[in-house]
Design an enzyme around this catalytic site. Structure first.
Site: not given
Ligand code: GLP
Length: 244
Positions: A69, A138, A140, A145
């Site tokens: 993404d 959440n 995702h 989402e």
């Molecule tokens: C972002 C990314 C996800 C990731 C998530 C969790 O929103 N788009 O791909 O898994 O955050 O991030 P973190 O690893 O910093 O908790």
């Protein structure tokens, strides 16, 4: 449930296990397609991969990468773009070919066109041999989402308040966090031949429980992974604490 679960003591151990799994793929299939992720969780994994490269144990020269993404509206030079993150945390430190790494381009304003082009690119590569995933609080994955349906292909999403809140730590304020992103769809992710999902810390405990021990529902996007044939969850004790 077909998901293989490794529970590690802590984040350091999680990062080593995850790097070993990705490295094994590169050793077994030097021209593999690695599906990569951003966020704080995979940073330790990338550090371990860089170390293996520096030690002469890993060769990325034939590898191709695709990323999940990208924020919509950020130039690639912006230090919070995922393009920048990937270069900073991995690409600039290993021998990946410069033209072998792909991410959606958030600076392209025509969302439909950019998402279609990215989906085609990933499909033309045969999808990821192994897709690395983090998980949002959440549930995702990528930027898919919680919503009423699983959206199949790469698309533009409105980020939820909870995600903007979680990601504001990287920006001057919540107002500076982009409100939209381009993300691989659930189908794009599920087309990966194998999935490696990481979760660390208490903040992720609820999401891990709901995703792997609850019903499969688009309200918990990661729950779809219960239907994938080859999923490995590497989780530390804190993130696994609600699953016992
Ligand atoms: C972002 C990314 C996800 C990731 C998530 C969790 O929103 N788009 O791909 O898994 O955050 O991030 P973190 O690893 O910093 O908790």
């Amino acid at each position: 449930m077909a998901v293989k679960i490794y529970v590690t003591k802590n984040y350091d151990e999680l990062s080593k296990v995850a790097a070993n799994i990705l490295a094994a793929k590169v050793v077994l299939k030097p021209d593999c397609v690695l599906g990569l992720a951003t966020g704080s969780t995979p940073i330790g994994t990338y550090k371990n991969l860089i170390k293996k490269y520096e030690d002469g144990d890993l060769d990325f020269s034939k590898v191709t990468t695709v990323n999940l993404d990208e924020y919509r509206g950020l130039e690639r030079t912006h230090d919070q773009s995922y393009y920048y993150f990937m270069h900073d945390n991995l690409f600039d430190h290993v021998n990946l070919r410069k033209d072998a790494s792909f991410l959606p381009d958030g600076s392209k304003p025509d969302a439909a066109k950019e998402c279609e082009a990215y989906e085609e690119k990933v499909a033309s590569l045969g999808y990821a041999d192994i897709q690395l995933l983090g998980i949002g609080r959440n549930g995702h994955i990528g930027f898919n989402e919680p919503c009423d349906e699983f959206i199949q292909k790469t698309h533009c999403v409105d980020l939820t308040e909870s995600t903007i809140e979680a990601n504001k730590r990287f920006f001057a304020s919540a107002n500076d966090v982009p409100k939209q992103a381009y993300t691989m769809g659930i189908g794009t992710i599920m087309n990966a031949k194998s999935i490696l999902i990481l979760a660390s810390g208490k903040d992720k405990a609820e999401a891990v429980k709901n995703s792997f021990f609850g019903p499969v529902t688009p309200q918990v996007p990661a729950s779809i992974l219960q239907f994938h044939q080859d999923v490995t969850l590497v989780v530390d004790e804190e993130a696994y604490s609600l699953c016992k």
